[in-house]
Write a protein that holds these residues in place. Structure first.
Motif, PDB file in Angstrom:
ATOM      1  N   LYS A  39      35.048  41.877  28.996  1.00  0.00           N
ATOM      2  CA  LYS A  39      35.561  41.164  30.176  1.00  0.00           C
ATOM      3  C   LYS A  39      36.455  42.080  31.007  1.00  0.00           C
ATOM      4  O   LYS A  39      36.340  42.115  32.240  1.00  0.00           O
ATOM      5  CB  LYS A  39      36.318  39.901  29.739  1.00  0.00           C
ATOM      6  CG  LYS A  39      36.963  39.141  30.875  1.00  0.00           C
ATOM      7  CD  LYS A  39      35.944  38.636  31.874  1.00  0.00           C
ATOM      8  CE  LYS A  39      36.619  37.828  32.968  1.00  0.00           C
ATOM      9  NZ  LYS A  39      35.735  37.587  34.095  1.00  0.00           N
ATOM     10  N   THR A  75      34.179  44.428  32.884  1.00  0.00           N
ATOM     11  CA  THR A  75      33.510  43.820  34.037  1.00  0.00           C
ATOM     12  C   THR A  75      34.503  43.528  35.155  1.00  0.00           C
ATOM     13  O   THR A  75      34.141  43.619  36.333  1.00  0.00           O
ATOM     14  CB  THR A  75      32.741  42.542  33.656  1.00  0.00           C
ATOM     15  OG1 THR A  75      33.635  41.600  33.073  1.00  0.00           O
ATOM     16  CG2 THR A  75      31.604  42.853  32.700  1.00  0.00           C
ATOM     17  N   ASN A  76      35.738  43.202  34.792  1.00  0.00           N
ATOM     18  CA  ASN A  76      36.765  43.028  35.824  1.00  0.00           C
ATOM     19  C   ASN A  76      36.998  44.340  36.570  1.00  0.00           C
ATOM     20  O   ASN A  76      37.185  44.354  37.788  1.00  0.00           O
ATOM     21  CB  ASN A  76      38.076  42.538  35.223  1.00  0.00           C
ATOM     22  CG  ASN A  76      38.050  41.069  34.859  1.00  0.00           C
ATOM     23  OD1 ASN A  76      37.116  40.351  35.182  1.00  0.00           O
ATOM     24  ND2 ASN A  76      39.074  40.625  34.159  1.00  0.00           N
ATOM     25  N   HIS A 130      32.513  42.384  40.911  1.00  0.00           N
ATOM     26  CA  HIS A 130      31.303  41.579  41.126  1.00  0.00           C
ATOM     27  C   HIS A 130      30.197  42.468  41.675  1.00  0.00           C
ATOM     28  O   HIS A 130      30.433  43.331  42.510  1.00  0.00           O
ATOM     29  CB  HIS A 130      31.606  40.441  42.104  1.00  0.00           C
ATOM     30  CG  HIS A 130      30.417  39.595  42.421  1.00  0.00           C
ATOM     31  ND1 HIS A 130      29.965  38.629  41.570  1.00  0.00           N
ATOM     32  CD2 HIS A 130      29.586  39.611  43.483  1.00  0.00           C
ATOM     33  CE1 HIS A 130      28.894  38.065  42.102  1.00  0.00           C
ATOM     34  NE2 HIS A 130      28.649  38.638  43.266  1.00  0.00           N
ATOM     35  N   PHE A 139      44.238  37.592  31.053  1.00  0.00           N
ATOM     36  CA  PHE A 139      43.492  37.479  32.302  1.00  0.00           C
ATOM     37  C   PHE A 139      43.941  36.315  33.176  1.00  0.00           C
ATOM     38  O   PHE A 139      43.388  36.092  34.241  1.00  0.00           O
ATOM     39  CB  PHE A 139      41.987  37.349  32.021  1.00  0.00           C
ATOM     40  CG  PHE A 139      41.426  38.464  31.182  1.00  0.00           C
ATOM     41  CD1 PHE A 139      41.559  39.781  31.572  1.00  0.00           C
ATOM     42  CD2 PHE A 139      40.770  38.189  29.997  1.00  0.00           C
ATOM     43  CE1 PHE A 139      41.047  40.817  30.803  1.00  0.00           C
ATOM     44  CE2 PHE A 139      40.244  39.216  29.220  1.00  0.00           C
ATOM     45  CZ  PHE A 139      40.390  40.525  29.625  1.00  0.00           C
ATOM     46  N   GLU A 196      43.434  33.195  32.634  1.00  0.00           N
ATOM     47  CA  GLU A 196      42.436  32.135  32.676  1.00  0.00           C
ATOM     48  C   GLU A 196      43.073  30.795  32.307  1.00  0.00           C
ATOM     49  O   GLU A 196      44.007  30.731  31.517  1.00  0.00           O
ATOM     50  CB  GLU A 196      41.276  32.455  31.726  1.00  0.00           C
ATOM     51  CG  GLU A 196      40.466  33.641  32.194  1.00  0.00           C
ATOM     52  CD  GLU A 196      39.236  33.903  31.342  1.00  0.00           C
ATOM     53  OE1 GLU A 196      38.906  33.074  30.465  1.00  0.00           O
ATOM     54  OE2 GLU A 196      38.607  34.957  31.552  1.00  0.00           O
TER      55      GLU A 196
END
Length: 123
Positions: free
Chosen positions: A24, A27-28, A32, A98, A100
């Motif tokens: 994660k 990918t961060n 995107h 993160f 979240e």
């Protein structure tokens, strides 16, 4: 379950959770991207060179070895449900690392997972 067996199972769970968190983070860092044929090579190169992703893949590889050691000592019907603890670890870590959201519904699900793991462990 012996202390060594439990340690192997827990280590496998934690390595698996760490792998997810590192993927994660990777990918961060990449950001995107659109799924298209034109992006396969450029994004593939970014993924292949991203340190967090490489660390996550290494954690997965090590976790497989640890998991094999665990399965040589513990019944799969006991060990496999313990992997669910990874959801608990990841939810907490994702909240702190993160930012979240861990809302009431997720907390309820985490509670159910913990109860389920305790029941399986005591069986």
């Amino acid at each position: 379950m012996t202390l060594l067996s439990f340690a192997l199972v827990l280590t496998g769970v934690l390595l698996n959770a760490a792998a997810q968190l590192l993927l994660k983070a990777g990918t961060n860092a990449i950001g995107h991207f659109e799924y298209s044929a034109a992006n396969v090579v450029p994004i593939g190169l970014k993924v292949a060179q991203q340190p967090h992703i490489l660390g996550g893949l290494a954690c997965y590889a090590i976790s497989v070895v640890v998991w094999i050691l665990a399965l040589s000592r513990v019944e799969v019907s006991i060990a496999y449900p313990m992997l669910s603890l990874g959801y608990v670890v990841n939810a907490a870590a994702a909240y702190f690392l993160f930012g979240e959201d861990v809302n009431a519904m997720r907390m309820a699900g985490i509670f159910v997972i913990i109860v389920g793991v305790v029941l399986v462990a005591k069986s």
